[in-house]
Scaffold this motif. Structure first.
Motif, PDB file in Angstrom:
ATOM      1  N   LEU A 110       0.820  -1.212   0.000  1.00 52.55           N
ATOM      2  CA  LEU A 110       0.000   0.000   0.000  1.00 52.55           C
ATOM      3  C   LEU A 110       0.856   1.266   0.000  1.00 52.55           C
ATOM      4  CD1 LEU A 110      -2.724  -1.154   2.558  1.00 52.55           C
ATOM      5  CD2 LEU A 110      -3.090  -0.712   0.119  1.00 52.55           C
ATOM      6  N   LEU A 111       2.021   1.196   0.621  1.00 45.90           N
ATOM      7  CA  LEU A 111       2.923   2.350   0.655  1.00 45.90           C
ATOM      8  C   LEU A 111       3.728   2.509  -0.632  1.00 45.90           C
ATOM      9  CD1 LEU A 111       4.450   1.984   4.246  1.00 45.90           C
ATOM     10  CD2 LEU A 111       2.834   3.748   3.508  1.00 45.90           C
ATOM     11  N   ARG A 112       3.868   1.429  -1.401  1.00 54.95           N
ATOM     12  CA  ARG A 112       4.831   1.368  -2.498  1.00 54.95           C
ATOM     13  C   ARG A 112       4.736   2.521  -3.505  1.00 54.95           C
ATOM     14  NH1 ARG A 112       6.114  -4.204  -5.643  1.00 54.95           N
ATOM     15  NH2 ARG A 112       3.842  -4.301  -5.761  1.00 54.95           N
ATOM     16  N   PRO A 113       3.566   3.023  -3.892  1.00 53.86           N
ATOM     17  CA  PRO A 113       3.553   4.085  -4.906  1.00 53.86           C
ATOM     18  C   PRO A 113       4.387   5.305  -4.541  1.00 53.86           C
ATOM     19  CG  PRO A 113       1.363   3.172  -4.652  1.00 53.86           C
ATOM     20  CD  PRO A 113       2.203   2.567  -3.572  1.00 53.86           C
ATOM     21  N   GLY A 114       4.417   5.678  -3.274  1.00 57.29           N
ATOM     22  CA  GLY A 114       5.180   6.858  -2.883  1.00 57.29           C
ATOM     23  C   GLY A 114       6.443   6.566  -2.113  1.00 57.29           C
ATOM     24  N   LEU A 115       6.696   5.308  -1.808  1.00 55.86           N
ATOM     25  CA  LEU A 115       7.813   4.949  -0.946  1.00 55.86           C
ATOM     26  C   LEU A 115       9.136   5.121  -1.677  1.00 55.86           C
ATOM     27  CD1 LEU A 115       8.266   3.775   1.927  1.00 55.86           C
ATOM     28  CD2 LEU A 115       8.352   1.510   0.857  1.00 55.86           C
ATOM     29  N   GLY A 170       8.046  -9.427  -5.532  1.00 58.18           N
ATOM     30  CA  GLY A 170       8.407  -9.018  -6.881  1.00 58.18           C
ATOM     31  C   GLY A 170       9.457  -7.940  -6.966  1.00 58.18           C
ATOM     32  N   TRP A 171       9.966  -7.454  -5.822  1.00 53.21           N
ATOM     33  CA  TRP A 171      11.057  -6.493  -5.855  1.00 53.21           C
ATOM     34  C   TRP A 171      12.322  -7.218  -6.314  1.00 53.21           C
ATOM     35  CZ3 TRP A 171      11.002  -1.922  -2.023  1.00 53.21           C
ATOM     36  CH2 TRP A 171       9.690  -1.560  -1.712  1.00 53.21           C
ATOM     37  N   ARG A 172      13.191  -6.539  -7.024  1.00 56.01           N
ATOM     38  CA  ARG A 172      14.385  -7.174  -7.570  1.00 56.01           C
ATOM     39  C   ARG A 172      15.550  -7.035  -6.576  1.00 56.01           C
ATOM     40  NH1 ARG A 172      12.165  -4.716 -12.151  1.00 56.01           N
ATOM     41  NH2 ARG A 172      13.813  -3.141 -12.371  1.00 56.01           N
ATOM     42  N   LEU A 226      20.022  -0.351  -3.192  1.00 56.53           N
ATOM     43  CA  LEU A 226      19.012   0.277  -4.040  1.00 56.53           C
ATOM     44  C   LEU A 226      18.243  -0.837  -4.738  1.00 56.53           C
ATOM     45  CD1 LEU A 226      17.948   3.032  -4.996  1.00 56.53           C
ATOM     46  CD2 LEU A 226      19.587   2.918  -6.882  1.00 56.53           C
ATOM     47  N   ILE A 227      16.968  -0.974  -4.398  1.00 55.63           N
ATOM     48  CA  ILE A 227      16.188  -2.127  -4.845  1.00 55.63           C
ATOM     49  C   ILE A 227      15.022  -1.674  -5.726  1.00 55.63           C
ATOM     50  CG2 ILE A 227      14.837  -4.118  -4.098  1.00 55.63           C
ATOM     51  CD1 ILE A 227      16.418  -4.166  -1.536  1.00 55.63           C
ATOM     52  N   PRO A 228      14.990  -2.096  -6.986  1.00 57.02           N
ATOM     53  CA  PRO A 228      13.833  -1.798  -7.844  1.00 57.02           C
ATOM     54  C   PRO A 228      12.588  -2.504  -7.298  1.00 57.02           C
ATOM     55  CG  PRO A 228      15.730  -2.486  -9.152  1.00 57.02           C
ATOM     56  CD  PRO A 228      16.058  -2.791  -7.727  1.00 57.02           C
ATOM     57  N   THR A 229      11.472  -1.812  -7.319  1.00 59.07           N
ATOM     58  CA  THR A 229      10.243  -2.375  -6.765  1.00 59.07           C
ATOM     59  C   THR A 229       9.499  -3.277  -7.735  1.00 59.07           C
ATOM     60  OG1 THR A 229       8.796  -0.570  -7.506  1.00 59.07           O
ATOM     61  CG2 THR A 229       9.956  -0.272  -5.405  1.00 59.07           C
ATOM     62  N   GLY A 230       9.916  -3.290  -8.990  1.00 58.54           N
ATOM     63  CA  GLY A 230       9.193  -4.076  -9.974  1.00 58.54           C
ATOM     64  C   GLY A 230       8.079  -3.303 -10.643  1.00 58.54           C
ATOM     65  N   GLU A 231       7.887  -2.048 -10.247  1.00 61.14           N
ATOM     66  CA  GLU A 231       6.875  -1.191 -10.862  1.00 61.14           C
ATOM     67  C   GLU A 231       7.583  -0.100 -11.657  1.00 61.14           C
ATOM     68  OE1 GLU A 231       4.083   0.325  -8.042  1.00 61.14           O
ATOM     69  OE2 GLU A 231       3.053  -1.590  -7.846  1.00 61.14           O
ATOM     70  N   GLN A 233      10.785   2.572 -10.646  1.00 61.97           N
ATOM     71  CA  GLN A 233      10.872   2.990  -9.254  1.00 61.97           C
ATOM     72  C   GLN A 233      11.876   2.138  -8.482  1.00 61.97           C
ATOM     73  OE1 GLN A 233       7.112   3.459  -7.230  1.00 61.97           O
ATOM     74  NE2 GLN A 233       8.047   3.103  -5.237  1.00 61.97           N
ATOM     75  N   GLU A 234      12.720   2.804  -7.696  1.00 61.23           N
ATOM     76  CA  GLU A 234      13.687   2.135  -6.843  1.00 61.23           C
ATOM     77  C   GLU A 234      13.568   2.678  -5.426  1.00 61.23           C
ATOM     78  OE1 GLU A 234      17.467   1.144  -9.676  1.00 61.23           O
ATOM     79  OE2 GLU A 234      17.165   3.252  -9.163  1.00 61.23           O
ATOM     80  N   VAL A 235      13.833   1.835  -4.457  1.00 61.35           N
ATOM     81  CA  VAL A 235      13.762   2.213  -3.046  1.00 61.35           C
ATOM     82  C   VAL A 235      15.113   1.940  -2.397  1.00 61.35           C
ATOM     83  CG1 VAL A 235      12.720   1.660  -0.814  1.00 61.35           C
ATOM     84  CG2 VAL A 235      11.274   1.857  -2.849  1.00 61.35           C
ATOM     85  N   HIS A 236      15.605   2.911  -1.651  1.00 59.77           N
ATOM     86  CA  HIS A 236      16.838   2.750  -0.889  1.00 59.77           C
ATOM     87  C   HIS A 236      16.509   2.023   0.405  1.00 59.77           C
ATOM     88  CE1 HIS A 236      19.369   5.757  -3.164  1.00 59.77           C
ATOM     89  NE2 HIS A 236      18.156   6.106  -3.564  1.00 59.77           N
ATOM     90  N   VAL A 237      17.130   0.870   0.628  1.00 57.72           N
ATOM     91  CA  VAL A 237      16.973   0.120   1.876  1.00 57.72           C
ATOM     92  C   VAL A 237      18.269   0.264   2.659  1.00 57.72           C
ATOM     93  CG1 VAL A 237      16.521  -2.134   2.907  1.00 57.72           C
ATOM     94  CG2 VAL A 237      15.335  -1.461   0.798  1.00 57.72           C
ATOM     95  N   ILE A 238      18.167   0.810   3.862  1.00 56.17           N
ATOM     96  CA  ILE A 238      19.347   1.208   4.634  1.00 56.17           C
ATOM     97  C   ILE A 238      19.322   0.526   5.994  1.00 56.17           C
ATOM     98  CG2 ILE A 238      20.636   3.184   5.528  1.00 56.17           C
ATOM     99  CD1 ILE A 238      18.916   4.937   3.585  1.00 56.17           C
ATOM    100  N   GLY A 239      20.441  -0.092   6.369  1.00 58.01           N
ATOM    101  CA  GLY A 239      20.551  -0.754   7.660  1.00 58.01           C
ATOM    102  C   GLY A 239      20.966   0.208   8.766  1.00 58.01           C
ATOM    103  N   CYS A 240      20.453  -0.045   9.964  1.00 57.87           N
ATOM    104  CA  CYS A 240      20.812   0.755  11.133  1.00 57.87           C
ATOM    105  C   CYS A 240      20.780  -0.153  12.355  1.00 57.87           C
ATOM    106  CB  CYS A 240      19.817   1.905  11.314  1.00 57.87           C
ATOM    107  SG  CYS A 240      20.138   2.973  12.745  1.00 57.87           S
ATOM    108  N   TYR A 241      21.761  -0.051  13.224  1.00 56.77           N
ATOM    109  CA  TYR A 241      21.685  -0.802  14.465  1.00 56.77           C
ATOM    110  C   TYR A 241      20.401  -0.416  15.212  1.00 56.77           C
ATOM    111  CZ  TYR A 241      26.625  -2.022  13.868  1.00 56.77           C
ATOM    112  OH  TYR A 241      27.828  -2.504  13.388  1.00 56.77           O
ATOM    113  N   HIS A 242      19.815  -1.382  15.876  1.00 60.22           N
ATOM    114  CA  HIS A 242      18.574  -1.128  16.603  1.00 60.22           C
ATOM    115  C   HIS A 242      18.857  -0.213  17.805  1.00 60.22           C
ATOM    116  CE1 HIS A 242      14.930  -1.816  18.931  1.00 60.22           C
ATOM    117  NE2 HIS A 242      14.396  -2.335  17.843  1.00 60.22           N
TER     118      HIS A 242
END
Length: 256
Positions: free
Chosen positions: A163-168, A190-192, A207-212, A215-224
């Motif tokens: 549901l968030l994907r269009p603007g994420l 379906g994300w690549r 940097l992960i393409p969403t399959g739409e 569009q690509e989304v940056h996925v970033i790791g952070c210690y909890h």
């Protein structure tokens, strides 16, 4: 009866119910009714009965915790699970415990939250362009959900990100558990996701393409921002601020 929606106690409840939610608000409402994991249900409700002395006057929420933040968020923050005397008490993710104190202070300093503290669900806090969610919506014993519990809860996060994907535009993942839960979920949706899958690390970025389209989304790791990590300075306020700031930057919420 065939086709009948399962009861909230059924392990298949999330898998059937989550895809039916057409809006974030409908999804949040459905999440709070889930009783699919008997061990987690028992633990969250026991914590609500056997309260810490400091919270003896509280009426604990003691239900699954939905995501928090606007339905058109450009930045998602993915944690682990609620704390037994934090979110499980207050009814809001990362609220009422040291992890939340660190997280909301950083978001406020970045201009992404209306106030630096989060004490209870009705305290007036708003997030700007950011939504906080998690792979497991119930407080687990010892903060350790089982693999089966993670997988049972998974459809909620799958649908939320759909549901968030269009603007994420960015996802900041707090901790290795969230990272390991998220990447297979994205691949199945379906994300690549790159192969081999990126390993978790603080500041790691994929940097992960969403399959739409493109569009690509940056996925970033952070210690909890757990109390232990903050106390040992495995994660400092400056480190947390830096990674959240990077997420906000690539999401277009803050200038670089």
């Amino acid at each position: 009866m065939r086709g009948e929606r399962p009861m909230t106690e059924a392990s298949g409840f999330p898998a059937v119910t989550a895809p039916e939610a057409m809006t974030i608000s409908a999804l949040d409402a459905a999440v709070t009714t889930c009783r699919a994991c008997p061990r987690l249900v028992a633990w969250r409700e026991e914590a609500g009965r056997i309260k810490r002395a400091a919270f003896r006057d509280w009426d604990y929420w003691a239900r699954p915790i939905p995501g928090f933040g606007p339905p058109d968020a450009r930045l998602a923050i993915v944690g682990l699970a609620p704390a037994a005397h934090g979110g499980n008490r207050t009814g809001r993710a990362f609220t009422g415990d040291p992890s939340g104190d660190a997280l909301y202070r950083a978001l406020y300093d970045l201009g992404l939250a209306s106030q630096p503290t989060s004490t209870h669900a009705g305290d007036g806090l708003e997030l700007y362009g950011v939504r906080i969610t998690m792979p497991v919506h119930c407080a687990p014993p010892d903060n350790r959900p089982s693999t089966a519990e993670r997988d049972t809860c998974r459809p909620w996060l799958t649908r939320e990100l759909e549901l968030l994907r269009p603007g994420l535009r960015a996802i900041v993942v707090l901790g290795g558990f969230g990272w390991q839960a998220l990447l297979p979920l994205l691949a199945d949706a379906g994300w690549r996701v790159p192969r081999p899958r990126p390993a978790f690390g603080h500041g790691v970025e994929a940097l992960i393409p969403t399959g739409e389209g493109e569009q690509e989304v940056h996925v970033i790791g952070c210690y909890h921002p757990s109390q232990r990590n903050m106390f040992t300075r495995t994660l400092t306020p400056a480190m947390l601020h830096e990674v959240l700031g990077r997420g906000a930057e690539v999401a277009g919420l803050r200038a670089g």
